[in-house]
Motif scaffolding. Structure first.
Motif, PDB file in Angstrom:
ATOM      1  N   SER A  72       0.860  -1.189   0.000  1.00 62.19           N
ATOM      2  CA  SER A  72       0.000   0.000   0.000  1.00 62.19           C
ATOM      3  C   SER A  72       0.887   1.227   0.000  1.00 62.19           C
ATOM      4  O   SER A  72       2.032   1.182   0.459  1.00 62.19           O
ATOM      5  CB  SER A  72      -0.927   0.013   1.219  1.00 62.19           C
ATOM      6  OG  SER A  72      -0.174   0.078   2.419  1.00 62.19           O
ATOM      7  N   GLY A  73       0.332   2.323  -0.497  1.00 62.01           N
ATOM      8  CA  GLY A  73       1.103   3.551  -0.525  1.00 62.01           C
ATOM      9  C   GLY A  73       0.490   4.585  -1.435  1.00 62.01           C
ATOM     10  O   GLY A  73      -0.649   4.430  -1.898  1.00 62.01           O
ATOM     11  N   THR A  74       1.254   5.612  -1.709  1.00 63.19           N
ATOM     12  CA  THR A  74       0.765   6.737  -2.494  1.00 63.19           C
ATOM     13  C   THR A  74       1.735   7.061  -3.626  1.00 63.19           C
ATOM     14  O   THR A  74       2.955   7.120  -3.405  1.00 63.19           O
ATOM     15  CB  THR A  74       0.583   7.973  -1.603  1.00 63.19           C
ATOM     16  OG1 THR A  74      -0.322   7.661  -0.546  1.00 63.19           O
ATOM     17  CG2 THR A  74       0.047   9.141  -2.402  1.00 63.19           C
ATOM     18  N   PHE A  75       1.169   7.255  -4.803  1.00 62.52           N
ATOM     19  CA  PHE A  75       1.934   7.722  -5.952  1.00 62.52           C
ATOM     20  C   PHE A  75       1.894   9.248  -5.982  1.00 62.52           C
ATOM     21  O   PHE A  75       0.824   9.851  -5.825  1.00 62.52           O
ATOM     22  CB  PHE A  75       1.360   7.179  -7.258  1.00 62.52           C
ATOM     23  CG  PHE A  75       1.961   5.880  -7.701  1.00 62.52           C
ATOM     24  CD1 PHE A  75       3.169   5.862  -8.387  1.00 62.52           C
ATOM     25  CD2 PHE A  75       1.324   4.686  -7.440  1.00 62.52           C
ATOM     26  CE1 PHE A  75       3.727   4.673  -8.802  1.00 62.52           C
ATOM     27  CE2 PHE A  75       1.874   3.482  -7.849  1.00 62.52           C
ATOM     28  CZ  PHE A  75       3.085   3.474  -8.521  1.00 62.52           C
ATOM     29  N   TYR A  76       3.049   9.844  -6.195  1.00 63.20           N
ATOM     30  CA  TYR A  76       3.150  11.283  -6.403  1.00 63.20           C
ATOM     31  C   TYR A  76       3.697  11.488  -7.819  1.00 63.20           C
ATOM     32  O   TYR A  76       4.900  11.342  -8.058  1.00 63.20           O
ATOM     33  CB  TYR A  76       4.071  11.922  -5.370  1.00 63.20           C
ATOM     34  CG  TYR A  76       3.564  11.793  -3.951  1.00 63.20           C
ATOM     35  CD1 TYR A  76       2.737  12.762  -3.400  1.00 63.20           C
ATOM     36  CD2 TYR A  76       3.895  10.697  -3.173  1.00 63.20           C
ATOM     37  CE1 TYR A  76       2.257  12.651  -2.097  1.00 63.20           C
ATOM     38  CE2 TYR A  76       3.423  10.561  -1.876  1.00 63.20           C
ATOM     39  CZ  TYR A  76       2.603  11.542  -1.346  1.00 63.20           C
ATOM     40  OH  TYR A  76       2.128  11.414  -0.058  1.00 63.20           O
ATOM     41  N   PHE A  77       2.794  11.784  -8.738  1.00 62.28           N
ATOM     42  CA  PHE A  77       3.186  11.907 -10.138  1.00 62.28           C
ATOM     43  C   PHE A  77       3.833  13.266 -10.382  1.00 62.28           C
ATOM     44  O   PHE A  77       3.506  14.264  -9.724  1.00 62.28           O
ATOM     45  CB  PHE A  77       1.980  11.700 -11.044  1.00 62.28           C
ATOM     46  CG  PHE A  77       1.398  10.320 -10.968  1.00 62.28           C
ATOM     47  CD1 PHE A  77       1.966   9.268 -11.673  1.00 62.28           C
ATOM     48  CD2 PHE A  77       0.294  10.064 -10.169  1.00 62.28           C
ATOM     49  CE1 PHE A  77       1.446   7.992 -11.596  1.00 62.28           C
ATOM     50  CE2 PHE A  77      -0.244   8.798 -10.089  1.00 62.28           C
ATOM     51  CZ  PHE A  77       0.344   7.748 -10.791  1.00 62.28           C
ATOM     52  N   LYS A  78       4.710  13.284 -11.363  1.00 59.82           N
ATOM     53  CA  LYS A  78       5.445  14.510 -11.667  1.00 59.82           C
ATOM     54  C   LYS A  78       4.522  15.632 -12.120  1.00 59.82           C
ATOM     55  O   LYS A  78       4.817  16.814 -11.913  1.00 59.82           O
ATOM     56  CB  LYS A  78       6.510  14.212 -12.728  1.00 59.82           C
ATOM     57  CG  LYS A  78       7.475  15.342 -12.971  1.00 59.82           C
ATOM     58  CD  LYS A  78       8.547  14.940 -13.972  1.00 59.82           C
ATOM     59  CE  LYS A  78       9.517  16.087 -14.211  1.00 59.82           C
ATOM     60  NZ  LYS A  78      10.580  15.713 -15.195  1.00 59.82           N
ATOM     61  N   ASP A  79       3.395  15.281 -12.742  1.00 58.94           N
ATOM     62  CA  ASP A  79       2.467  16.305 -13.242  1.00 58.94           C
ATOM     63  C   ASP A  79       1.558  16.852 -12.142  1.00 58.94           C
ATOM     64  O   ASP A  79       0.665  17.653 -12.407  1.00 58.94           O
ATOM     65  CB  ASP A  79       1.631  15.756 -14.390  1.00 58.94           C
ATOM     66  CG  ASP A  79       0.816  14.532 -13.995  1.00 58.94           C
ATOM     67  OD1 ASP A  79       0.754  14.207 -12.796  1.00 58.94           O
ATOM     68  OD2 ASP A  79       0.235  13.891 -14.904  1.00 58.94           O
ATOM     69  N   GLY A  80       1.745  16.394 -10.882  1.00 53.70           N
ATOM     70  CA  GLY A  80       0.967  16.914  -9.770  1.00 53.70           C
ATOM     71  C   GLY A  80      -0.125  16.002  -9.266  1.00 53.70           C
ATOM     72  O   GLY A  80      -0.697  16.240  -8.193  1.00 53.70           O
ATOM     73  N   ARG A  81      -0.446  14.946  -9.998  1.00 43.46           N
ATOM     74  CA  ARG A  81      -1.494  14.031  -9.555  1.00 43.46           C
ATOM     75  C   ARG A  81      -1.025  13.211  -8.348  1.00 43.46           C
ATOM     76  O   ARG A  81       0.158  12.882  -8.219  1.00 43.46           O
ATOM     77  CB  ARG A  81      -1.891  13.081 -10.689  1.00 43.46           C
ATOM     78  CG  ARG A  81      -2.608  13.768 -11.837  1.00 43.46           C
ATOM     79  CD  ARG A  81      -2.995  12.782 -12.923  1.00 43.46           C
ATOM     80  NE  ARG A  81      -1.813  12.182 -13.559  1.00 43.46           N
ATOM     81  CZ  ARG A  81      -1.547  10.887 -13.538  1.00 43.46           C
ATOM     82  NH1 ARG A  81      -2.356  10.051 -12.922  1.00 43.46           N
ATOM     83  NH2 ARG A  81      -0.474  10.425 -14.153  1.00 43.46           N
TER      84      ARG A  81
END
Length: 303
Positions: A233-242
């Motif tokens: 489990s975890g969180t994605f931090y996309f480069k485009d801000g999503r």
């Protein structure tokens, strides 16, 4: 020292100068009676001078700068270099050890022929008896493998164990720096993969484990929990801000909740079943989910 006639008498330096005698004579010492008979013999002058010169010489030697070598140092001959050649040109072993102590290997080099024709070379400290035991890396050392990869760091009983760094051969930039246990990545470390991705966090038995951050080459980041090398489990931090919070089971995505940066709110959670529903993934479908657009198989919703 003895007190006699208003002056102190020392077996080493004789009587004190007259000035001291006069000073002491003006203020005589009051001493309790002593039952034992004290000798007042004075050491001959020649012996006094010899002792004084000895002490003075030691004081001068000890007061020299630390980078000046003291003279007349005894040569130590207990350390010997031991060399062994293995049968059928399988390698060689050279080590420095204490000849009067068993299992006293200190440091040296070891070369071994690999099955593919290459040479494995180790330089560092060893353990065991140089006469009978095989070369067992123990302590700190550097090993160069036949493919050109290297490991430098701590060893225990022949295995990388403790803090160390592994580097792949050129031109690859793959590497790992961190903790090891019995030859495997174990503990905290930083790993750079061959494709340029980075991982920083915990390892167990050579795999990603517990807390860790995975940075993709394109700049996207995943921060969360791992189990045996797979995301939990975890969180994605996309480069485009999503931002996308996700849960996995057996390495498979089972739910996903995206954060809408424009509306400053989370979108509804999407499950694995909903993501792979044919009615929602077919091209041109008009099916909607909770007011949002079609969901792609990768879990990205299309407005």
């Amino acid at each position: 020292e003895t007190y006699a006639g208003g002056c102190l008498s020392s077996p080493l330096f004789g009587r004190f100068p007259s000035a001291s005698c006069n000073l002491l004579a003006r203020a005589p010492l009051e001493m309790a009676p002593v039952e034992e008979e004290v000798s007042t013999d004075v050491v001959p002058v020649d012996d006094q001078l010899q002792l004084a010169e000895t002490y003075a010489g030691d004081a001068v030697a000890m007061s020299q700068p630390l980078d000046v070598q003291l003279p007349n140092l005894e040569e130590v001959g207990d350390l010997k270099v031991h060399h062994r050649e293995f049968r059928e040109n399988q390698g060689s072993f050279t080590v420095l050890h204490h000849q009067h102590l068993s299992k006293s290997m200190m440091s040296g080099t070891f070369e071994s022929a690999a099955s593919n024709g290459g040479i494995t070379r180790y330089e560092g400290s060893f353990k065991g008896d140089p006469q009978d035991d095989g070369p067992i890396p123990n302590g700190v050392g550097v090993r160069t493998n036949p493919d050109g990869s290297t490991y430098s760091g701590e060893w225990k009983d022949g295995f990388p164990h403790g803090e160390g760094e592994w580097k792949a051969p050129d031109p690859s930039s793959e590497s790992y720096m961190g903790e090891w246990k019995r030859g495997k990545r174990h503990g905290y470390g930083q790993m750079k993969l061959a494709n340029g991705d980075l991982y920083e966090g915990d390892f167990a038995d050579g795999k990603f484990q517990d807390r860790g951050k995975y940075i993709y080459l394109n700049g996207d980041e995943f921060i969360g929990l791992w189990d045996k090398g797979m995301k939990v489990s975890g969180t994605f931090y996309f480069k485009d801000g999503r931002i996308s919070t996700r849960k996995y089971q057996g390495g498979k995505l089972i739910s996903c909740q995206d954060f809408d940066a424009r509306k400053k709110s989370y979108r509804p959670t999407i499950t694995h079943t909903q993501v792979h529903d044919p009615e929602r993934t077919q091209y041109g479908t008009q099916a909607l989910f909770s007011g949002s657009g079609m969901v792609s198989p990768s879990g990205v919703k299309k407005d």
